[in-house]
Design a protein around this motif. Structure first.
Motif, short mmCIF file in Angstrom:
data_model
loop_
_atom_site.label_atom_id
_atom_site.label_comp_id
_atom_site.label_asym_id
_atom_site.label_seq_id
_atom_site.Cartn_x
_atom_site.Cartn_y
_atom_site.Cartn_z
N GLU A 255 -15.20 12.31 24.99
CA GLU A 255 -16.21 11.91 25.97
C GLU A 255 -15.61 12.00 27.36
OE1 GLU A 255 -19.44 10.23 26.03
OE2 GLU A 255 -19.55 11.41 24.18
N GLY A 289 -2.51 13.44 34.52
CA GLY A 289 -3.09 12.90 33.30
C GLY A 289 -4.52 12.42 33.44
N LYS A 292 -7.94 16.69 34.97
CA LYS A 292 -8.50 17.66 35.91
C LYS A 292 -8.83 18.97 35.19
CE LYS A 292 -4.85 17.29 38.59
NZ LYS A 292 -4.21 16.07 38.08
N THR A 293 -8.01 19.28 34.17
CA THR A 293 -8.14 20.59 33.53
C THR A 293 -9.54 20.85 33.01
OG1 THR A 293 -5.85 20.33 32.86
CG2 THR A 293 -7.06 22.13 31.85
P1 ADP Z 1 -4.20 16.56 34.65
O1 ADP Z 1 -5.21 15.89 35.51
O2 ADP Z 1 -2.83 16.01 34.87
O3 ADP Z 1 -4.24 18.05 34.74
P2 ADP Z 1 -5.05 17.04 31.97
O4 ADP Z 1 -6.31 17.68 32.33
O5 ADP Z 1 -3.95 17.91 31.52
O6 ADP Z 1 -4.54 16.13 33.16
O7 ADP Z 1 -5.35 15.92 30.88
C1 ADP Z 1 -4.33 15.18 30.28
C2 ADP Z 1 -4.64 14.93 28.83
O8 ADP Z 1 -5.74 14.05 28.70
C3 ADP Z 1 -5.01 16.18 28.09
O9 ADP Z 1 -4.39 16.14 26.83
C4 ADP Z 1 -6.51 16.09 27.97
O10 ADP Z 1 -6.97 16.74 26.82
C5 ADP Z 1 -6.75 14.61 27.87
N1 ADP Z 1 -8.06 14.18 28.37
C6 ADP Z 1 -8.66 14.59 29.51
N2 ADP Z 1 -9.84 13.96 29.69
C7 ADP Z 1 -9.99 13.12 28.65
C8 ADP Z 1 -11.02 12.20 28.27
N3 ADP Z 1 -12.11 12.01 29.00
N4 ADP Z 1 -10.82 11.50 27.13
C9 ADP Z 1 -9.71 11.67 26.40
N5 ADP Z 1 -8.73 12.53 26.68
C10 ADP Z 1 -8.85 13.25 27.80
#
Ligand code: ADP
Ligand code: MG
Length: 684
Positions: A255, A289, A292-293
Motif C-alpha cells: 500500500e 528509505g 521514492k523509487t
Molecule cells: P528511497 O526513497 O531511499 O529511494 P526506496 O524507494 O528504495 O527508498 O524504498 C525503500 C524500501 O521500502 C524498498 O524496499 C521499497 O520496496 C520499500 N517501500 C517503499 N514504499 C513502501 C510502502 N509504501 N510500503 C512498504 N514498503 C515500501
C-alpha cells in the motif's frame, strides 16, 4: 579608480605569463576573480598575549619592546641565526630568525612591535620563532588574511596583489545590486564589502561583509534559477494523456503511504494536465528509505502507457543495477521491457541495449552516465529520471533531456529539506516532499551522553562487535592535525569570541590523539580503521571497502562517511563532540546505521554543550523524521548550515558558487534575496 572586473589578470603590472598560469590554477583569471578570491582564514593578530601567559606551542600576537641589539651566530651548516632580545614587562622573550640578515637593521632597540608567531617555552626560556612583525600602533588591523595559495605563489603574494587595488582609497568596484535593495536591506556597498573581507578593520566588519556578499550570491543565484526556469518553460512539451493506473497499483506489492499518494498525484497532474504548456520539472525529496523509487516507477509507467520511453540515470553502477533489478521485477509483470546500460558491461550486451533503445524495443532504460553518450539514441524519449540529484550537474541532465523532444524530468533527492528552503534553493524545479516512512521501519535509537558514560559506551560497542556487528565513530576534528592559530572565514561572526574559539581548537586537537589511542588502548583486540579528509582518494576507498567487506570492526572517521557508504551490518554510530555538528549533518550521519535487519543505535557525545546545542541533541533523541529535524534546524540556526552541508549539491544544481551563503544564520535574508530577485527578474 573604477576597477574593470573583466580585465585579464595578466595585465596587472607584475603579473607575467608565469604568474598568470599559477593564478589560473587558483581559478583567478580576471581582476574580478582575483578580488573574489576570499581569504580562507585569518591570522588573529589582535589576539595579544603576554609573555608570561602564553602557553608552549601557542600561536598568538605579542607586543614587545626590543631590549638590545641582535646577536648572531653561524651554525656548522652555514645557517645564520639572529637572536633578538625583547620583552613586554611580564617576561623576556628571545626572537629568532634564520638567514634573514636584514633583521639587524629592521628592528631597532627600544622600538615596540607586534610580533605574530608560535611561542616555545623551555623552562624560563621563552622563544618566538620567525614571527611576522609590524611596528606597533593602535591602528594595526587585528586580522590578517590568509588565502588559498598554490605552489610558487604564496598567500602573501596574493595579498599584495589584492592590496594594490583595495588599499587605494579611490578604488571603486562597480555595484551589482540595485540601490533600492542595498538601502532596504542595510547592506554594505560592494566596494566596502570587498575591502572588508580582505582587510577587515574589525570582526564586525567581516560579519557585515559576509552578509552583503552572501546576499549578492543568493540574489545572483536566484536570478539565474529564474532564467533557467524561463528557458525550460519555453521548451516544447511531450503531450501525455490520462491513463488508467490500476494495473500499476496492483503490481506493486504494498500500500502506498499518504505521502507517496500525494507525490504521485502531483506527478500525474504534471504529466497529463491538458492545459499545461511546458514539460514537467519536478524534484522529489525524501529521506533514505522513504520510498521514492516507486514514485519514479509510477512516472515511467504513465510515460510508457503514453507510448514514450523513460531513461533513469543513477550516479553509480551499483545503484543503477539495484534499480534495474527492482524495475525488471515490477515491469515484467506489466508487460514492459527494461534494459540496463552501464560502462562495465560486455560489448554485446551494450549493443543490444543501444539497439533496443533506438528501435523502441524497451520502455525503460536504466544506467549511469553511459546514458548520455552519443551512441544512445531513443525512439521516443518522454521522461528522464535522475536519482540522487546532487551528483549530476545541470549540464548532464540537460544532455539527457535533449535526446527527446519535450521530455519531462523528475529528480530524486535524499536530502530532507524544508519546503520553504527547497523552493528558493531549487527555484527552477517544483518540489514534492515524501515526509513519511513506510510502515514497519525501525527507528535508530538515539541517546545524548557525556563523558561519564564513556566506559559504558565502549563496552556497548565491544558487545555489538562480539555479536558480529560493526560500528562507526565520528570525530569532527581528526583532520585538524595542527593548531596553526588561524581562524577560518566561516567561523567568524559578529559574536565571535577568541576564548570560545580557543576552547574549540583545543578540543579538536584532543580528537587527533583520541583517534590514535582508540585502537591501541581502547579496542586493542578489534580491527580499527581510519578515514579522514587528508587521505588520498584511493587510500580512502581502500579503507571504506575493507569496512564494507567486514574486514574492519570499527571505522573512525571525520564526516567523510556521509557520502556513499552502505554497510547494513553496521549497528552503532558514536558521534564525538556532537554539539559541533549541524542537525542535518547529524541526521545524515545517523542514516548510515539502521540499514539492515539489526536494531541500531546512535550515541551523541557532548560535554558541556551550550543551551542551544542541548536542545538540538534532544531533538535528535526524540525525532527520526528528517523534515521535522530540518525545520527545527532552519529555525534555530538559519539556512547557513544547510547550504554549507549541501554546498556541493546546490552548487552543481545552480552552477553558481555559494561560498558566503554558508555563513547565513538568518533565513529571512535568504528569503528576501529571493523575493528581490523575483521582482527584478520580472522587470527585466
Ligand atoms: P528511497 O526513497 O531511499 O529511494 P526506496 O524507494 O528504495 O527508498 O524504498 C525503500 C524500501 O521500502 C524498498 O524496499 C521499497 O520496496 C520499500 N517501500 C517503499 N514504499 C513502501 C510502502 N509504501 N510500503 C512498504 N514498503 C515500501
Ligand atoms: Mg533511492
Amino acid at each position: 579608480m573604477t576597477v574593470a572586473l573583466d580585465t585579464d589578470v595578466k595585465r596587472i603590472s607584475g603579473v607575467g605569463s608565469a604568474v598568470g598560469a599559477r593564478l589560473q590554477k587558483l581559478g583567478i583569471t580576471t581582476v574580478g576573480s582575483l578580488l573574489y578570491h576570499f581569504p580562507r582564514a585569518y591570522e588573529f593578530r589582535g589576539n595579544i598575549k603576554t609573555v608570561a601567559s602564553a602557553e608552549d606551542g601557542e600561536t598568538a600576537s605579542f607586543v614587545l619592546t626590543v631590549t638590545a641589539p641582535p646577536t648572531y651566530a653561524k651554525t656548522r651548516s652555514g645557517l645564520m641565526i639572529f637572536k633578538v632580545p625583547a620583552g613586554d614587562g611580564t617576561g623576556a622573550c628571545t626572537i629568532t630568525y634564520f638567514n634573514q640578515a636584514y633583521i639587524k637593521n629592521a628592528l631597532t632597540v627600544g622600538g615596540v612591535y607586534r610580533f605574530y608567531g608560535k611561542i616555545s617555552r623551555r623552562g624560563k626560556h621563552v622563544e618566538l620563532n620567525s614571527p611576522v612583525y609590524e611596528p606597533y600602533s593602535e591602528s594595526l588591523l587585528p586580522l590578517y588574511p590568509v588565502y588559498p595559495a598554490t605552489e610558487g605563489f604564496s598567500s602573501a603574494r596574493i595579498n599584495k596583489l589584492i592590496s594594490s587595488f583595495i588599499d587605494r582609497p579611490d578604488t571603486v568596484i562597480p555595484e551589482n545590486l540595485p540601490e533600492q535593495v542595498i538601502e532596504a536591506e542595510h547592506l554594505m556597498s560592494r566596494t566596502e564589502a570587498i575591502r572588508s573581507i580582505h582587510h577587515p578593520s574589525s570582526l564586525e566588519a567581516i560579519a557585515s561583509a559576509k552578509r552583503r556578499l552572501a546576499f549578492e550570491e543568493l540574489f545572483g543565484f536566484a536570478l539565474n534559477a529564474r532564467k533557467n526556469r524561463k528557458t525550460a518553460d519555453a521548451l516544447p512539451r511531450a503531450p501525455f494523456h490520462k491513463c488508467s493506473c490500476s494495473a500499476f497499483k496492483d503490481a506493486v506489492g504494498f500500500e502506498f503511504t499518504n505521502a507517496q499518494k500525494r507525490v504521485m498525484n502531483e506527478i500525474y497532474a504534471d504529466l497529463t494536465s491538458p492545459d499545461l504548456k511546458s514539460p514537467m520539472r519536478r524534484m522529489v525529496s525524501g529521506d533514505v528509505g522513504s520510498g521514492k523509487t516507486v514514485c519514479a516507477q509510477f512516472a515511467a509507467y504513465v510515460a510508457s502507457e503514453n507510448g514514450y520511453q523513460t531513461a533513469l540515470m543513477a550516479p553509480t553502477e551499483i545503484l543503477a543495477r539495484q534499480h534495474y533489478e527492482d524495475c525488471k521485477n515490477l515491469f515484467s509483470t506489466l508487460g514492459k521491457t527494461v534494459r540496463l546500460l552501464v560502462s562495465d558491461m560486455p560489448a554485446k550486451e551494450k549493443n543490444e541495449a543501444y539497439e533496443s533503445v533506438e528501435s523502441g524495443g524497451c520502455d525503460l532504460v536504466i544506467g549511469t552516465h553511459a546514458l548520455i553518450t552519443d551512441k544512445v539514441n531513443f525512439k521516443n524519449l518522454g521522461l528522464v529520471v535522475c536519482d540522487e540529484q546532487h551528483r549530476f550537474g545541470v549540464g548532464q541532465r540537460e544532455a539527457l533531456l535533449k535526446k527527446g523532444v519535450g521530455a519531462h524530468m523528475l529528480v530524486m533527492s535524499a536530502t530532507p529539506i524544508p519546503r520553504t528552503l527547497a523552493l528558493v534553493l531549487f527555484g527552477d524545479l517544483d518540489v514534492s516532499v515524501i515526509d513519511e516512512m513506510p510502515p514497519g521501519r525501525r527507528a535508530v535509537r538515539t541517546a545524548y551522553r557525556d563523558e561519564e558514560s564513556r566506559d559504558k559506551i565502549y563496552d556497548f560497542i565491544k558487545e555489538q562487535v562480539k555479536a558480529g556487528r560493526q560500528a562507526y565513530i565520528v570525530c569532527p576534528g581528526i583532520e585538524e592535525t595542527e593548531d596553526d592559530g588561524l581562524i577560518p572565514l566561516e567561523a567568524l561572526s559578529a559574536d565571535f569570541s577568541p576564548e570560545k574559539y580557543d576552547k574549540q581548537v583545543k578540543r579538536r586537537k584532543a580528537a587527533v590523539n583520541y583517534a590514535q589511542t582508540l585502537s591501541k588502548e581502547v579496542f586493542p583486540a578489534l580491527r580499527v580503521g581510519y578515514l579522514h579528509g587528508k587521505m588520498k582518494g584511493n587510500e580512502k576507498s581502500a579503507v571504506m571497502k575493507a569496512f564494507e567487506r567486514g574486514e574492519l570492526d570499527i571505522l573512525v572517521s571525520t564526516t567523510v562517511i556521509e557520502v556513499g557508504i552502505n554497510v547494513p551490518n553496521a549497528s552503532v554510530m558514536l558521534v564525538e563532540d556532537a554539539d559541533c555538528f549541524g542537525l542535518s549533518q547529524l541526521h545524515q550521519l545517523r542514516g548510515r546505521v539502521g540499514r539492515g535487519k539489526y536494531a541500531s543505535y546512535c550515541i551523541l557525545m557532548a560535554n558541556d554543550p551550550g543551551q542551544n546545542a542541548v536542545s538540538r541533541l534532544k531533538i535528535m533523541e526524540e525525532e527520526n523524521n528528517g523534515y521535522k529535524i530540518a525545520e527545527f534546524d532552519l529555525k534555530q540556526r538559519g539556512p547557513g548550515d544547510f547550504i554549507r552541508d549541501n554546498g556541493e549539491k546546490i552548487r552543481q544544481h545552480g552552477a553558481l558558487k555559494l561560498r558566503m551563503a554558508g555563513a547565513l544564520d538568518d533565513a529571512r535574508l535568504l528569503y528576501r534575496a529571493f523575493e528581490w530577485a523575483e521582482k527584478y527578474s520580472k522587470e527585466s
